[in-house]
Design a protein around this motif. Structure first.
Motif, PDB file in Angstrom:
ATOM      1  N   SER A  40       5.540  -1.804 -13.444  1.00 51.00           N
ATOM      2  CA  SER A  40       6.508  -2.818 -13.021  1.00 51.00           C
ATOM      3  C   SER A  40       6.102  -3.351 -11.646  1.00 51.00           C
ATOM      4  O   SER A  40       5.520  -2.621 -10.841  1.00 51.00           O
ATOM      5  CB  SER A  40       7.911  -2.230 -12.965  1.00 51.00           C
ATOM      6  OG  SER A  40       8.058  -1.456 -11.790  1.00 51.00           O
ATOM      7  N   PRO A  41       6.412  -4.627 -11.376  1.00 53.40           N
ATOM      8  CA  PRO A  41       6.049  -5.188 -10.074  1.00 53.40           C
ATOM      9  C   PRO A  41       6.667  -4.422  -8.915  1.00 53.40           C
ATOM     10  O   PRO A  41       6.016  -4.223  -7.881  1.00 53.40           O
ATOM     11  CB  PRO A  41       6.569  -6.639 -10.132  1.00 53.40           C
ATOM     12  CG  PRO A  41       7.289  -6.797 -11.415  1.00 53.40           C
ATOM     13  CD  PRO A  41       7.003  -5.624 -12.283  1.00 53.40           C
ATOM     14  N   GLU A  42       7.925  -3.947  -9.084  1.00 52.83           N
ATOM     15  CA  GLU A  42       8.582  -3.211  -7.989  1.00 52.83           C
ATOM     16  C   GLU A  42       7.795  -1.947  -7.644  1.00 52.83           C
ATOM     17  O   GLU A  42       7.611  -1.605  -6.488  1.00 52.83           O
ATOM     18  CB  GLU A  42      10.011  -2.809  -8.382  1.00 52.83           C
ATOM     19  CG  GLU A  42      10.963  -3.967  -8.584  1.00 52.83           C
ATOM     20  CD  GLU A  42      10.783  -4.670  -9.931  1.00 52.83           C
ATOM     21  OE1 GLU A  42      10.168  -4.063 -10.848  1.00 52.83           O
ATOM     22  OE2 GLU A  42      11.235  -5.812 -10.071  1.00 52.83           O
ATOM     23  N   TYR A  43       7.340  -1.267  -8.691  1.00 52.05           N
ATOM     24  CA  TYR A  43       6.586  -0.031  -8.506  1.00 52.05           C
ATOM     25  C   TYR A  43       5.299  -0.308  -7.733  1.00 52.05           C
ATOM     26  O   TYR A  43       4.939   0.408  -6.799  1.00 52.05           O
ATOM     27  CB  TYR A  43       6.279   0.557  -9.891  1.00 52.05           C
ATOM     28  CG  TYR A  43       5.445   1.805  -9.874  1.00 52.05           C
ATOM     29  CD1 TYR A  43       6.055   3.055  -9.812  1.00 52.05           C
ATOM     30  CD2 TYR A  43       4.058   1.744  -9.934  1.00 52.05           C
ATOM     31  CE1 TYR A  43       5.288   4.209  -9.806  1.00 52.05           C
ATOM     32  CE2 TYR A  43       3.292   2.892  -9.928  1.00 52.05           C
ATOM     33  CZ  TYR A  43       3.909   4.118  -9.863  1.00 52.05           C
ATOM     34  OH  TYR A  43       3.159   5.258  -9.848  1.00 52.05           O
ATOM     35  N   LEU A  44       4.597  -1.367  -8.133  1.00 48.13           N
ATOM     36  CA  LEU A  44       3.310  -1.687  -7.509  1.00 48.13           C
ATOM     37  C   LEU A  44       3.505  -2.139  -6.069  1.00 48.13           C
ATOM     38  O   LEU A  44       2.761  -1.719  -5.170  1.00 48.13           O
ATOM     39  CB  LEU A  44       2.618  -2.783  -8.322  1.00 48.13           C
ATOM     40  CG  LEU A  44       2.198  -2.345  -9.729  1.00 48.13           C
ATOM     41  CD1 LEU A  44       1.859  -3.555 -10.595  1.00 48.13           C
ATOM     42  CD2 LEU A  44       1.007  -1.395  -9.673  1.00 48.13           C
ATOM     43  N   VAL A  45       4.523  -2.969  -5.840  1.00 50.17           N
ATOM     44  CA  VAL A  45       4.800  -3.441  -4.483  1.00 50.17           C
ATOM     45  C   VAL A  45       5.139  -2.248  -3.584  1.00 50.17           C
ATOM     46  O   VAL A  45       4.626  -2.118  -2.477  1.00 50.17           O
ATOM     47  CB  VAL A  45       5.951  -4.477  -4.493  1.00 50.17           C
ATOM     48  CG1 VAL A  45       6.497  -4.723  -3.087  1.00 50.17           C
ATOM     49  CG2 VAL A  45       5.474  -5.795  -5.093  1.00 50.17           C
ATOM     50  N   ASN A  46       5.996  -1.349  -4.087  1.00 50.13           N
ATOM     51  CA  ASN A  46       6.362  -0.169  -3.298  1.00 50.13           C
ATOM     52  C   ASN A  46       5.154   0.673  -2.947  1.00 50.13           C
ATOM     53  O   ASN A  46       4.980   1.085  -1.800  1.00 50.13           O
ATOM     54  CB  ASN A  46       7.344   0.710  -4.078  1.00 50.13           C
ATOM     55  CG  ASN A  46       8.756   0.236  -3.890  1.00 50.13           C
ATOM     56  OD1 ASN A  46       9.055  -0.463  -2.930  1.00 50.13           O
ATOM     57  ND2 ASN A  46       9.624   0.616  -4.813  1.00 50.13           N
ATOM     58  N   ALA A  47       4.322   0.940  -3.942  1.00 48.98           N
ATOM     59  CA  ALA A  47       3.151   1.796  -3.711  1.00 48.98           C
ATOM     60  C   ALA A  47       2.241   1.173  -2.661  1.00 48.98           C
ATOM     61  O   ALA A  47       1.790   1.851  -1.724  1.00 48.98           O
ATOM     62  CB  ALA A  47       2.392   2.020  -5.019  1.00 48.98           C
ATOM     63  N   LEU A  48       1.998  -0.124  -2.768  1.00 50.60           N
ATOM     64  CA  LEU A  48       1.071  -0.769  -1.833  1.00 50.60           C
ATOM     65  C   LEU A  48       1.660  -0.837  -0.420  1.00 50.60           C
ATOM     66  O   LEU A  48       0.938  -0.663   0.566  1.00 50.60           O
ATOM     67  CB  LEU A  48       0.693  -2.160  -2.350  1.00 50.60           C
ATOM     68  CG  LEU A  48      -0.236  -2.099  -3.574  1.00 50.60           C
ATOM     69  CD1 LEU A  48      -0.393  -3.468  -4.223  1.00 50.60           C
ATOM     70  CD2 LEU A  48      -1.614  -1.540  -3.211  1.00 50.60           C
ATOM     71  N   HIS A  49       2.976  -1.021  -0.319  1.00 52.65           N
ATOM     72  CA  HIS A  49       3.593  -1.018   1.014  1.00 52.65           C
ATOM     73  C   HIS A  49       3.567   0.385   1.627  1.00 52.65           C
ATOM     74  O   HIS A  49       3.433   0.522   2.842  1.00 52.65           O
ATOM     75  CB  HIS A  49       5.020  -1.565   0.959  1.00 52.65           C
ATOM     76  CG  HIS A  49       5.055  -3.060   0.963  1.00 52.65           C
ATOM     77  ND1 HIS A  49       4.722  -3.815   2.068  1.00 52.65           N
ATOM     78  CD2 HIS A  49       5.344  -3.950  -0.007  1.00 52.65           C
ATOM     79  CE1 HIS A  49       4.812  -5.112   1.772  1.00 52.65           C
ATOM     80  NE2 HIS A  49       5.186  -5.215   0.515  1.00 52.65           N
ATOM     81  N   GLU A  50       3.696   1.393   0.796  1.00 55.55           N
ATOM     82  CA  GLU A  50       3.637   2.761   1.336  1.00 55.55           C
ATOM     83  C   GLU A  50       2.250   3.077   1.893  1.00 55.55           C
ATOM     84  O   GLU A  50       2.126   3.702   2.942  1.00 55.55           O
ATOM     85  CB  GLU A  50       4.003   3.767   0.244  1.00 55.55           C
ATOM     86  CG  GLU A  50       5.506   3.906   0.078  1.00 55.55           C
ATOM     87  CD  GLU A  50       5.885   4.742  -1.131  1.00 55.55           C
ATOM     88  OE1 GLU A  50       7.025   4.602  -1.584  1.00 55.55           O
ATOM     89  OE2 GLU A  50       5.040   5.525  -1.623  1.00 55.55           O
ATOM     90  N   TYR A  51       1.231   2.621   1.190  1.00 59.65           N
ATOM     91  CA  TYR A  51      -0.126   2.797   1.728  1.00 59.65           C
ATOM     92  C   TYR A  51      -0.300   1.997   3.004  1.00 59.65           C
ATOM     93  O   TYR A  51      -0.892   2.471   3.977  1.00 59.65           O
ATOM     94  CB  TYR A  51      -1.172   2.331   0.705  1.00 59.65           C
ATOM     95  CG  TYR A  51      -1.336   3.238  -0.486  1.00 59.65           C
ATOM     96  CD1 TYR A  51      -1.689   4.576  -0.339  1.00 59.65           C
ATOM     97  CD2 TYR A  51      -1.166   2.745  -1.771  1.00 59.65           C
ATOM     98  CE1 TYR A  51      -1.850   5.393  -1.439  1.00 59.65           C
ATOM     99  CE2 TYR A  51      -1.340   3.558  -2.883  1.00 59.65           C
ATOM    100  CZ  TYR A  51      -1.671   4.888  -2.707  1.00 59.65           C
ATOM    101  OH  TYR A  51      -1.839   5.687  -3.801  1.00 59.65           O
ATOM    102  N   LYS A  52       0.200   0.771   3.000  1.00 65.93           N
ATOM    103  CA  LYS A  52       0.045  -0.120   4.153  1.00 65.93           C
ATOM    104  C   LYS A  52       0.718   0.481   5.387  1.00 65.93           C
ATOM    105  O   LYS A  52       0.180   0.456   6.486  1.00 65.93           O
ATOM    106  CB  LYS A  52       0.652  -1.483   3.814  1.00 65.93           C
ATOM    107  CG  LYS A  52       0.359  -2.594   4.821  1.00 65.93           C
ATOM    108  CD  LYS A  52       0.860  -3.920   4.258  1.00 65.93           C
ATOM    109  CE  LYS A  52       1.125  -4.930   5.333  1.00 65.93           C
ATOM    110  NZ  LYS A  52       0.165  -6.040   5.319  1.00 65.93           N
ATOM    111  N   ARG A  53       1.920   1.038   5.186  1.00 58.43           N
ATOM    112  CA  ARG A  53       2.656   1.650   6.304  1.00 58.43           C
ATOM    113  C   ARG A  53       2.107   3.012   6.676  1.00 58.43           C
ATOM    114  O   ARG A  53       2.399   3.536   7.729  1.00 58.43           O
ATOM    115  CB  ARG A  53       4.129   1.826   5.927  1.00 58.43           C
ATOM    116  CG  ARG A  53       4.964   0.571   6.042  1.00 58.43           C
ATOM    117  CD  ARG A  53       6.444   0.939   6.053  1.00 58.43           C
ATOM    118  NE  ARG A  53       6.811   1.754   4.902  1.00 58.43           N
ATOM    119  CZ  ARG A  53       7.295   1.266   3.769  1.00 58.43           C
ATOM    120  NH1 ARG A  53       7.466  -0.024   3.629  1.00 58.43           N
ATOM    121  NH2 ARG A  53       7.602   2.059   2.770  1.00 58.43           N
TER     122      ARG A  53
END
Ligand code: HEC
Length: 85
Positions: A40-53
């Motif tokens: 799901s897009p929410e899952y992917l967005v969350n994962a990438l923001h967690e790596y980014k942060r």
């Protein structure tokens, strides 16, 4: 933020070597690389923001995520999430 799948396709070009996005196959079966196509897009967005942060740690993925803007991440999620359809 609305993602643009066409832009996302270009941004995910480098991801495919590890994630095997094209055709959903993991081309390195002996490494554990999570499947990202069709999530799901929410899952992917969350994962990438967690790596980014830096709240989720993985050197390669943090380097990838830190090179993206929020719009890039939305575009990537839009493209990858469409792969299951
Ligand atoms: C050098 C190999 C490599 C490349 C290139 C790479 N990844 Fe990853 N990716 C990984 C590995 C390994 C993990 C699992 C890391 C962990 O355990 O946190 C991962 C995890 C992820 C996750 C979390 C998936 C989950 O189910 O938790 C996402 C989303 C992701 N990558 C997206 C991308 C995107 C988008 C790109 C391209 C911009 C990319 N990756 C490029 C190796 C790579």
């Amino acid at each position: 933020m609305t993602g643009d799948a066409a832009t996302g396709r270009q941004l995910t070009y480098t991801c495919q070597g590890c994630h095997g996005v094209e055709g959903y196959r993991n081309i390195y079966p002996h490494y554990h690389v999570p499947m990202i196509g069709g999530q799901s897009p929410e899952y992917l967005v969350n994962a990438l923001h967690e790596y980014k942060r830096g709240t989720r740690r993985h050197p390669t993925m943090q380097a990838q995520a830190q090179s993206f803007t929020d719009q890039d991440i939305a575009d990537i999620a839009a493209f990858l999430s469409e792969l299951s359809k």
